[in-house]
Design a protein around this motif. Structure first.
Motif, mmCIF file in Angstrom:
data_model
loop_
_atom_site.group_PDB
_atom_site.id
_atom_site.type_symbol
_atom_site.label_atom_id
_atom_site.label_comp_id
_atom_site.label_asym_id
_atom_site.label_seq_id
_atom_site.Cartn_x
_atom_site.Cartn_y
_atom_site.Cartn_z
ATOM 1 N N GLU A 261 -63.718 60.802 27.712
ATOM 2 C CA GLU A 261 -62.635 61.512 28.384
ATOM 3 C C GLU A 261 -63.185 62.585 29.325
ATOM 4 O O GLU A 261 -62.804 63.751 29.287
ATOM 5 C CB GLU A 261 -61.690 62.135 27.365
ATOM 6 N N LYS B 221 -62.883 68.540 19.976
ATOM 7 C CA LYS B 221 -61.455 68.659 20.269
ATOM 8 C C LYS B 221 -60.753 69.525 19.222
ATOM 9 O O LYS B 221 -59.929 70.368 19.555
ATOM 10 C CB LYS B 221 -60.798 67.283 20.339
ATOM 11 N N ASN C 102 -54.099 73.681 29.007
ATOM 12 C CA ASN C 102 -53.510 72.344 29.057
ATOM 13 C C ASN C 102 -53.307 71.873 30.483
ATOM 14 O O ASN C 102 -53.374 70.679 30.772
ATOM 15 C CB ASN C 102 -52.185 72.330 28.305
ATOM 16 N N HIS D 247 -56.463 70.376 31.461
ATOM 17 C CA HIS D 247 -56.658 69.059 30.860
ATOM 18 C C HIS D 247 -55.876 67.986 31.613
ATOM 19 O O HIS D 247 -56.341 66.875 31.779
ATOM 20 C CB HIS D 247 -56.198 69.063 29.405
ATOM 21 N N SER D 248 -54.672 68.327 32.071
ATOM 22 C CA SER D 248 -53.834 67.321 32.718
ATOM 23 C C SER D 248 -54.451 66.797 33.996
ATOM 24 O O SER D 248 -54.138 65.702 34.443
ATOM 25 C CB SER D 248 -52.438 67.901 33.000
ATOM 26 N N ASP E 83 -56.745 63.947 32.383
ATOM 27 C CA ASP E 83 -56.190 62.869 31.585
ATOM 28 C C ASP E 83 -54.799 62.528 32.090
ATOM 29 O O ASP E 83 -53.825 63.140 31.675
ATOM 30 C CB ASP E 83 -56.133 63.281 30.115
ATOM 31 N N VAL F 81 -51.690 60.024 32.410
ATOM 32 C CA VAL F 81 -51.022 58.867 31.831
ATOM 33 C C VAL F 81 -50.102 58.283 32.901
ATOM 34 O O VAL F 81 -49.140 58.919 33.321
ATOM 35 C CB VAL F 81 -50.201 59.251 30.585
ATOM 36 N N ASP G 149 -43.376 66.433 28.941
ATOM 37 C CA ASP G 149 -44.808 66.287 29.202
ATOM 38 C C ASP G 149 -45.439 65.519 28.045
ATOM 39 O O ASP G 149 -45.512 66.020 26.929
ATOM 40 C CB ASP G 149 -45.445 67.673 29.339
ATOM 41 N N LYS H 207 -48.524 64.734 27.512
ATOM 42 C CA LYS H 207 -49.850 65.161 27.089
ATOM 43 C C LYS H 207 -49.850 66.550 26.465
ATOM 44 O O LYS H 207 -50.527 66.794 25.480
ATOM 45 C CB LYS H 207 -50.811 65.166 28.297
ATOM 46 N N LYS H 208 -49.085 67.462 27.060
ATOM 47 C CA LYS H 208 -49.208 68.869 26.687
ATOM 48 C C LYS H 208 -48.192 69.321 25.658
ATOM 49 O O LYS H 208 -48.479 70.179 24.826
ATOM 50 C CB LYS H 208 -49.082 69.743 27.949
ATOM 51 N N ASP I 241 -48.352 64.868 37.055
ATOM 52 C CA ASP I 241 -49.061 64.007 36.110
ATOM 53 C C ASP I 241 -48.471 64.143 34.712
ATOM 54 O O ASP I 241 -48.137 65.246 34.264
ATOM 55 C CB ASP I 241 -50.546 64.390 36.067
ATOM 56 N N ASN I 242 -48.331 63.018 34.049
ATOM 57 C CA ASN I 242 -47.904 62.952 32.640
ATOM 58 C C ASN I 242 -46.436 63.308 32.429
ATOM 59 O O ASN I 242 -46.034 63.617 31.304
ATOM 60 C CB ASN I 242 -48.795 63.846 31.761
#
Length: 574
Positions: A70, A146, A162, A165-166, A169, A171, A372, A374-375, A491-492
């Motif tokens: 990742e 992690k 976060n 991070h987005s 990563d 999606v 969201d 991911k977050k 994103d996400n």
């Protein structure tokens, strides 16, 4: 002469002694160094692994290769314990910088032997890692990292961490469909502690939806707009025929039971839904024993207005307020305990809704604007992506509805808004005043009824829906409202009614990292394809409109349908 002979003998003895000592050292070092021979190990020790500022490894005098997890690069030669307070700094491309890797310095107790660890030293922008004697479990290393990282991010820092991070990563919509299918196949709500007639009715509905006959001839619905038009139609029909909702009477106004407090502004979805739900004679039942769903009628916006302490940077008291409500209904009724709340739902549009409800209400079906994946712990197949709608008139929610014909849409793309979050600043940096086709602005000057902003939307081919502090934005529904093809840069973000709508048939999704190439992406869409998408935007409008009195397929019914649909496919019979 005798002295010279004696000197030569002593010299010879010394040489032999040195050779013997060296041989002993060679034997000992054979078992101490990781490479099997002293010479290579000595050279390897002098040429340690170097981690550059860009986060990559330079491997000198070693055949080991880095392994990627990742976007975090780890060498096989790492088996470190991590610092309890890592600094999360990132490069512009989202990879961890050496300042993040400073956590690789292990701690060692004098009483505990720590074999196979890495000693790390930091010199300027470079970390030098000494080799170790064995190869670690790389997957466990990443998992440990992690877990350590998640434990050390405080609530005040969580949003910024976060957001970083987005950027790494992402999606995609295709990924989301795969995740939804996997969740449908593997996830179930808690098995009820006792059975009810409602459970059997939900099971029957699920069977009928899964085996829905092909039905694509409804003139009110374009099949291209849906993931599966036949399933949607059958599910909607069964919802109208079957669904019964019980509304708890407990809770104090204005946080509970006062929809009129939230019928305008960007949180209007929760107010309008509450209004229509409480007024419904079709779906609401007074008998909780026949209910398929239980509605908790609170406003996340009013919760914030009434309870949040300014500048406290904490919503713990908001969480506690909702916990006290749950304690009340759990103590008074038995319905929550039957399924641990999995047949309960709420509708909330405030950005804090996921955090406020995560601890005590996560088992509910959570209809939230902040979707969201991911977050915020948004769970596909359980939670519902709630449309964020900006309503300017509670008496006339359809005021200024519609847009100009395609022939009068002279602007390629339009965006205007406050600089919430970093993404919009990046958007303006690349496109404000850079291209006459790209109408990209900050906050526009005030105008009556926001007419300047609305006219831009009505006269543009594409409307840019860029995220703010969170993934959701009212611009997504605004674009549809004004018949402008939405371009979603977030994103996400799980778009509303994701379970049933085929979003890629009428909207454009652009990754945040692709903002510099935004115009080329839009120009790559042919005129014929744009015309089809714009027509579909007009067709899908009916699902995003609030009416003073609800009508078939409108936003109220679509929100309720998504909640119903998720419950049907998560039913777990006793």
């Amino acid at each position: 002469m005798g002295h010279e002979i004696q000197y030569l003998l002593e010299t010879k003895r010394l040489v032999w002694l040195v050779a013997l000592v060296f041989a002993v050292l060679m034997v000992l070092q054979y078992f101490e160094f990781p490479y099997g021979d002293v010479v290579s190990s000595l050279f390897s020790a002098s040429k340690a692994q170097i981690v550059n500022v860009n986060g990559s490894y330079q491997l000198e005098a070693s055949t080991q290769r880095p392994q990627i997890f990742e976007d975090i690069t780890h060498s096989y030669a790492l088996n470190a314990s991590y610092d309890s307070n890592p600094t999360l700094e990132e490069n512009v491309d989202g990879a961890f910088s050496p300042m993040a890797a400073v956590v690789l310095a292990p701690t060692k107790s004098p009483d505990i032997e720590l074999p196979n660890t890495v000693n790390a030293t930091l010199t300027d922008s470079t970390i030098v890692l000494e080799h170790e004697t064995s190869k670690p479990d790389a997957s466990k290393l990443f998992q440990d990292f992690k877990e350590s990282q998640e434990k050390t991010i405080h609530s005040d820092d969580k949003a910024s961490a976060n957001e970083a991070h987005s950027m790494r990563d992402v999606v995609t919509i295709s990924d989301m469909h795969d995740m939804l299918a996997q969740n449908r196949a593997s996830s179930r709500s808690m098995k009820p502690r006792w059975s009810s007639l409602a459970d059997q009715e939900l099971l029957d509905a699920k069977l009928q939806i899964e085996n829905a006959p092909i039905n694509e001839n409804d003139p009110a619905l374009n099949p291209s707009l849906y993931v599966n038009i036949s399933r949607f139609k059958r599910s909607y029909e069964l919802m109208e025929k079957t669904l019964k909702v019980y509304i708890y009477n407990e809770g104090e106004k204005p946080i509970f039971h006062q929809p009129t407090a939230v019928l305008k502004g960007i949180y209007a979805s929760e107010g309008w839904f509450m209004k229509h739900m409480k007024e419904s004679q079709h779906f609401v039942t007074k008998n909780p024993k026949e209910a398929h769903l239980f509605y908790i009628p609170f406003s996340s916006r009013m919760l914030e207005v009434k309870l949040y302490v300014p500048d406290s940077h904490s919503h713990k008291n908001l969480e506690e307020y909702m916990k006290n409500f749950l304690d009340l209904i759990i103590g008074k009724y038995k319905f929550w305990n039957r399924t641990d709340g999995s047949d309960h739902f709420f509708v909330a549009c405030h950005d804090w809704a996921p955090a406020i409800t995560e601890k005590y209400m996560n088992s509910c079906i959570r209809a939230m604007c902040n979707s969201d994946i991911k977050k915020e712990g948004f769970e596909l197949g359980k939670d519902v992506a709630l449309p964020e709608t900006l309503i300017s008139s509670a008496k006339n929610p359809l005021r200024q509805f519609g847009g100009l014909p395609v022939s009068q849409r002279s602007n390629l793309a339009f965006f205007a808004g406050r600089m919430h979050g970093n993404l919009r600043q990046i958007l303006l940096q690349h496109w404000q005043n850079k291209d006459p086709d790209m109408k990209i602005f900050g906050k526009l000057p005030k105008s009556k009824h926001n007419n300047v902003y609305i006219e831009y939307m009505k006269s543009s081919k594409y409307c840019i829906c860029a995220k703010g502090y969170e993934v959701n934005s009212p611009r997504v529904v605004e674009a549809i409202f004004y018949e402008c093809v939405p371009v979603i840069i977030s994103d996400n973000f799980v778009p509303p009614f994701f379970e049933v709508l085929n979003w890629e048939s009428f909207a454009v999704f652009v990754k945040e990292k692709d903002i510099p190439n935004l115009k080329n992406i839009l120009l790559s869409i042919s005129d014929s394809k744009y015309l089809v998408m714009q027509k579909r935007v007009k067709q899908v409008q009916q699902h995003f409109l609030w009416h003073v009195k609800p009508v078939k397929y409108d936003i109220f019914h679509m929100i309720l349908h998504s909640i119903w649909y998720n419950k049907v496919f998560r039913i777990n019979p006793r």
